[in-house]
Structure formats: C-alpha cells, structure tokens
Design an enzyme around this catalytic site. Structure first.
Site, mmCIF file in Angstrom:
data_model
loop_
_atom_site.group_PDB
_atom_site.id
_atom_site.type_symbol
_atom_site.label_atom_id
_atom_site.label_comp_id
_atom_site.label_asym_id
_atom_site.label_seq_id
_atom_site.Cartn_x
_atom_site.Cartn_y
_atom_site.Cartn_z
ATOM 1 N N SER A 200 0.839 -1.206 0.000
ATOM 2 C CA SER A 200 0.000 0.000 0.000
ATOM 3 C C SER A 200 0.870 1.250 0.000
ATOM 4 C CB SER A 200 -0.875 -0.010 1.255
ATOM 5 O OG SER A 200 -1.419 1.259 1.489
ATOM 6 N N GLN B 164 0.698 -0.225 -4.786
ATOM 7 C CA GLN B 164 -0.615 0.427 -4.899
ATOM 8 C C GLN B 164 -0.472 1.931 -4.722
ATOM 9 O OE1 GLN B 164 -2.459 1.447 -1.652
ATOM 10 N NE2 GLN B 164 -3.745 2.671 -3.029
ATOM 11 N N ARG C 96 -16.419 4.416 8.767
ATOM 12 C CA ARG C 96 -16.189 3.166 9.508
ATOM 13 C C ARG C 96 -16.565 3.391 10.967
ATOM 14 N NH1 ARG C 96 -10.600 2.839 6.199
ATOM 15 N NH2 ARG C 96 -11.640 2.874 4.169
ATOM 16 N N LYS D 141 -8.027 -0.721 -9.256
ATOM 17 C CA LYS D 141 -8.622 -1.505 -8.163
ATOM 18 C C LYS D 141 -9.829 -0.772 -7.597
ATOM 19 C CE LYS D 141 -7.458 -3.249 -3.526
ATOM 20 N NZ LYS D 141 -8.013 -2.277 -2.594
ATOM 21 N N HIS E 125 -13.307 -2.652 -1.745
ATOM 22 C CA HIS E 125 -12.407 -2.255 -0.661
ATOM 23 C C HIS E 125 -12.747 -3.041 0.622
ATOM 24 C CE1 HIS E 125 -9.460 1.209 -0.283
ATOM 25 N NE2 HIS E 125 -9.447 0.759 0.943
ATOM 26 N N ARG F 79 -15.271 -1.483 3.082
ATOM 27 C CA ARG F 79 -14.833 -0.381 3.949
ATOM 28 C C ARG F 79 -15.169 0.986 3.372
ATOM 29 N NH1 ARG F 79 -10.883 -2.349 7.444
ATOM 30 N NH2 ARG F 79 -9.529 -0.525 7.522
ATOM 31 N N ASP G 184 -11.067 -9.125 -5.183
ATOM 32 C CA ASP G 184 -10.858 -9.279 -3.736
ATOM 33 C C ASP G 184 -12.125 -8.946 -2.985
ATOM 34 O OD1 ASP G 184 -11.007 -6.538 -2.993
ATOM 35 O OD2 ASP G 184 -8.841 -6.276 -3.088
ATOM 36 N N GLY H 138 -13.730 -10.860 0.803
ATOM 37 C CA GLY H 138 -14.462 -11.996 1.362
ATOM 38 C C GLY H 138 -13.847 -13.357 1.123
ATOM 39 N N GLY I 61 -7.152 -9.408 1.962
ATOM 40 C CA GLY I 61 -6.797 -8.245 2.780
ATOM 41 C C GLY I 61 -6.727 -8.621 4.251
ATOM 42 N N ARG I 62 -7.889 -8.702 4.900
ATOM 43 C CA ARG I 62 -7.896 -8.991 6.344
ATOM 44 C C ARG I 62 -7.182 -10.288 6.711
ATOM 45 N NH1 ARG I 62 -12.702 -6.779 4.846
ATOM 46 N NH2 ARG I 62 -13.299 -4.829 5.874
HETATM 47 C C1 LIG Z 1 -6.879 -2.607 7.409
HETATM 48 C C2 LIG Z 1 -7.078 -2.443 5.931
HETATM 49 C C3 LIG Z 1 -6.380 -1.451 5.258
HETATM 50 C C4 LIG Z 1 -6.543 -1.295 3.874
HETATM 51 N N1 LIG Z 1 -5.783 -0.353 3.217
HETATM 52 C C5 LIG Z 1 -5.865 -0.261 1.873
HETATM 53 C C6 LIG Z 1 -5.007 0.620 1.153
HETATM 54 O O1 LIG Z 1 -4.166 1.302 1.728
HETATM 55 N N2 LIG Z 1 -5.151 0.667 -0.199
HETATM 56 C C7 LIG Z 1 -6.061 -0.097 -0.878
HETATM 57 O O2 LIG Z 1 -6.147 -0.022 -2.091
HETATM 58 N N3 LIG Z 1 -6.870 -0.960 -0.216
HETATM 59 C C8 LIG Z 1 -6.796 -1.066 1.125
HETATM 60 N N4 LIG Z 1 -7.584 -1.966 1.781
HETATM 61 C C9 LIG Z 1 -8.509 -2.842 1.024
HETATM 62 C C10 LIG Z 1 -7.827 -4.148 0.590
HETATM 63 O O3 LIG Z 1 -6.837 -3.905 -0.374
HETATM 64 C C11 LIG Z 1 -8.821 -5.139 -0.012
HETATM 65 O O4 LIG Z 1 -9.529 -4.512 -1.059
HETATM 66 C C12 LIG Z 1 -9.817 -5.723 0.984
HETATM 67 O O5 LIG Z 1 -9.251 -5.859 2.263
HETATM 68 C C13 LIG Z 1 -10.297 -7.080 0.480
HETATM 69 O O6 LIG Z 1 -11.264 -7.623 1.313
HETATM 70 P P1 LIG Z 1 -10.944 -8.731 2.447
HETATM 71 O O7 LIG Z 1 -10.373 -7.979 3.594
HETATM 72 O O8 LIG Z 1 -12.303 -9.292 2.726
HETATM 73 O O9 LIG Z 1 -9.992 -9.731 1.864
HETATM 74 C C14 LIG Z 1 -7.446 -2.130 3.163
HETATM 75 C C15 LIG Z 1 -8.138 -3.134 3.860
HETATM 76 C C16 LIG Z 1 -7.963 -3.302 5.217
HETATM 77 C C17 LIG Z 1 -8.703 -4.411 5.922
#
Ligand SMILES: Cc1cc2nc3c(=O)[nH]c(=O)nc-3n(C[C@H](O)[C@H](O)[C@H](O)COP(=O)(O)O)c2cc1C
Length: 381
Positions: A107, A128, A165, A252, A276, A279, A307, A309, A330-331
C-alpha cells in the site's frame, strides 16, 4: 498454533491478541457493514458441482498473472498501516508471500517504505497508488517503485472520501487517535502491542514530506488526513499515469461495466473487482456478484482479479471458476501477521493452498486452469 486450522481460527486468535481499537480497524467495514457481510455471503451461497472418478493424483495450483508465474493464485492485497497488526508489518508479509510464490502488493500508506520492503524480499511485488492531486508526490512514488523493481502499479479508485467506519468512530481511532479511558485501559492490557505503536502509526512512503520530530505530529496528522481522501481524482489522471508507467497497470475498486470500459480505454492491463472489503460504499454489490458484469465488458482484453471476502480455498476455486484470474486477500493476511508475524502470514497462505488443493481433488479437477463455469451449481437462497 496447533489449533489454528482455518482463516476463521486465525481471525479469532488475532482478536484475542490485539486491542479492540486495532482489531476493529482491521476487521470493520463502513456503516452497517452490509457489503462486508455480503462479500462473505456471496461465496457461501454458491455451490460446487463435483465430478467423480477422475484421476486427481497430480494437481496444479500455479497460474500466470500478468506475465508472472505464481505458485498460488492468491495475492496479498494492499493494506495501509500493517504494523498495527504486528511490528514486523509489510516486510513480514512480503517475505511470506515471496516464499509461497505469490505477489505482495504494498500500500502507498504502508508502515514500511517501498525500498525497505524491496530490500527484505526477493519475491514479486506490486505497488498500490492513489491518484493524488499533488502530481509531484505521485510522480516521485512512481519513480521510486520503478527503481525498486515493483512489477506492476495498482491504482485504487474507490476512495474519493474515506468510508464511514463506525467501529473506528466509536473507538476514537483517527489521526491523531482520541483515546477514552476505557480504550486506554484496553490498550494497557496489551503492553507488547503498545510498545510497537510509535512505529505502527507512521506512513513510511510519505513521511519524508513532513520530517521527524515531536513538533511535527500535528502536521503529520494533517498530511495523513489529506492523503487518505482523494475527491479530485478523475480519468484524466489515469491517462497521465499511463504515460509515465510503462509496466503493467491495474485499476482496483471497479464494480461496474461502465468503469470497466473506461479503464480499458485508458490502457489498463488488469482490473481488480473490489469494494475495498466493504470499507468504503456500504450497499455496494459483493465483489463476487459484480464479477460477471465486469468480465462481460472486458472479455480477454485485460486480466480481471477479485478481492473481498475470500476466506477459504473453496472461495478461491469459486472466484476462479467464475472467471477471476486470481484473488487477493486483505484482512486474512493481517490477522495472520497479528498472531505470529511472518510465520502467521505463511500459515494463512498455507491454509488457503491446502484448502484449494483439496477442493480441486474433491471436485475432480487437476488444475486451477480447469476451473470454469461448469464448477458452479445453483446458489443457496
Ligand atoms: C486494514 C485495511 C487497510 C486497507 N488499506 C488499503 C489501502 O491502503 N489501499 C487499498 O487499495 N486498499 C486497502 N484496503 C482494502 C484491501 O486492499 C482489499 O480490497 C480488501 O481488504 C479485500 O477484502 P478482504 O479484507 O475481505 O480480503 C485495506 C483493507 C484493510 C482491511
């Protein structure tokens, strides 16, 4: 970690390890968290159509993504502030991904700088980026990513403003944090985590714009708040970036055919269907449900990833069967990081690898390249 058998177990362990403020920052979504839940439900709903009496002794999980041969079609999604999960942060994630033969996406808002991450891992890396109006800042990051041999740029387009959030609002998680007595008490119950906080709350790629020193804290918080939202970004900025970055370019956050078409017109090589992780816009479609619309528009003209889930190997199989080239997590990677640093991220990737491999065998498929629409049965209501 013997009792950790699934990504849900990893999440449960992470919940015990982290103060509530940190766990909720990672785990939470926007508003009512309908989209966050929708991402998970969309996978759960789909059923699989197994074929039997197929020799599945040999199974292949490897797949080529934008010219890069990966051992596992599961990439690490970009997540800012990874050191809030564990002090080893992005460096641990990049190393674990490299060893598992997959891509780590760093990121812009990472805790470690892009150069630190490059130096720590020989594995494939993507970077990213946000399309900030400060073009000199973006240009500088692009040049640095190129110099550090990041293989692709991922432009995130779904943050014109930051999603609401509510868990963060209630926990006082902001820049700077607003810590109430109950939160402070919880933080103090996690001394090991607390010791790592100063490094956790830095954004190493952009820190040089402010400089160090105690007097800089407020200026830094202002910079972070400005960089987190991006209301002025438009398609002309993507064209501008396309002219500057000669390598693979992905967008993305796309969920519609209209944006997929525009992305192609602006010369992207890949599209990551994403909300995202729920979020940003609550009420947006689940990523898996939006995939067909985007694929229908794109066809073979770009690679489409997804991405949101993905928690099980069977989820990976379902996404691939419905046409995704690969998925990102992500998570899950952050929860793995929280429980055991690099080893925890490796565990998450290994769980998904084994589950995907088992799903292939049980479905009578010998390669991820054999996963097509015929794998998917009727959906549960
Ligand atoms: C704590 C956290 C921080 C994130 N920060 C970014 C970020 O800086 N840039 C970005 O493009 N996506 C960010 N995302 C989104 C993730 O890249 C991704 O789209 C998402 O987590 C996918 O869903 P999942 O958590 O269910 O796998 C973030 C997600 C989380 C959980």
């Amino acid at each position: 970690m013997t009792r950790v058998a699934t990504i849900d177990d990893v999440r449960a362990h992470a919940r015990r390890r982290l103060p509530r403020m940190a766990f909720d920052f990672i785990d939470g979504g926007a508003d009512q968290e309908v989209t966050l839940q929708g991402n998970l439900d969309a996978f759960r709903r789909r059923t699989l159509r197994p074929r039997h009496l197929v020799d599945v002794t040999e199974r292949r999980l490897s797949r080529t993504v934008l010219g890069q041969e990966l051992e596992l079609p599961v990439l690490i999604a970009p997540t800012g502030l990874a050191r809030i999960a564990h002090r080893t942060g992005d460096v641990a994630g990049a190393r674990a991904a490299g060893e598992a033969g997959t891509i780590f996406t760093l990121s812009t808002m990472s805790s470690h700088s892009l150069e630190e991450v490059r130096a720590a891992s020989r594995g494939p890396l993507w970077f990213q980026l946000y399309l900030w109006p400060q073009r000199d800042v973006v240009e500088n990051l692009v040049a640095r990513a190129q110099a550090a041999e990041y293989a692709a740029l991922v432009v995130t387009v779904d943050v014109p403003v930051v999603g609401n959030r509510l868990r963060d609002v209630r926990n006082g998680f902001s820049f700077p944090p607003r810590v109430r007595p109950s939160t402070a008490l919880d933080l103090l119950r996690h001394p090991r985590w607390l010791a790592g906080v100063p490094s956790a709350m830095t954004f190493a790629n952009v820190a040089d714009q402010v400089g160090d020193g105690p007097g800089k804290a407020l200026e830094y918080a202002r910079l972070v708040n400005r960089l987190l939202a991006n209301p002025g970004a438009d398609w002309s900025m993507l064209s501008w970036l396309r002219e500057r970055w000669t390598g693979p370019l992905l967008i993305k956050g796309t969920l519609t055919r209209e944006d997929a078409r525009l992305a192609l017109e602006h010369g992207v090589d890949g599209i990551i269907v994403s909300n995202h992780g729920g979020r940003q816009l609550d009420g947006a479609a689940a990523s898996l449900d939006a995939l067909a619309e985007v694929l229908d528009e794109v066809g073979e003209r770009a690679e489409v990833l997804l991405d949101g889930g993905v928690r099980r190997g069977s989820d990976v199989a379902k996404a691939l069967a419905l046409g995704a080239r690969a998925v990102l997590i992500g998570r899950p990677w952050l929860f793995g990081l929280a429980i055991a640093g690099q080893e925890g991220v490796a565990l998450v990737l290994e769980i998904l690898r084994q589950e995907l491999d088992r799903t292939l065998a049980l479905c009578g498929r010998t390669s991820v390249d054999d996963l097509g629409a015929d794998l998917i049965g009727p959906s549960y209501p």
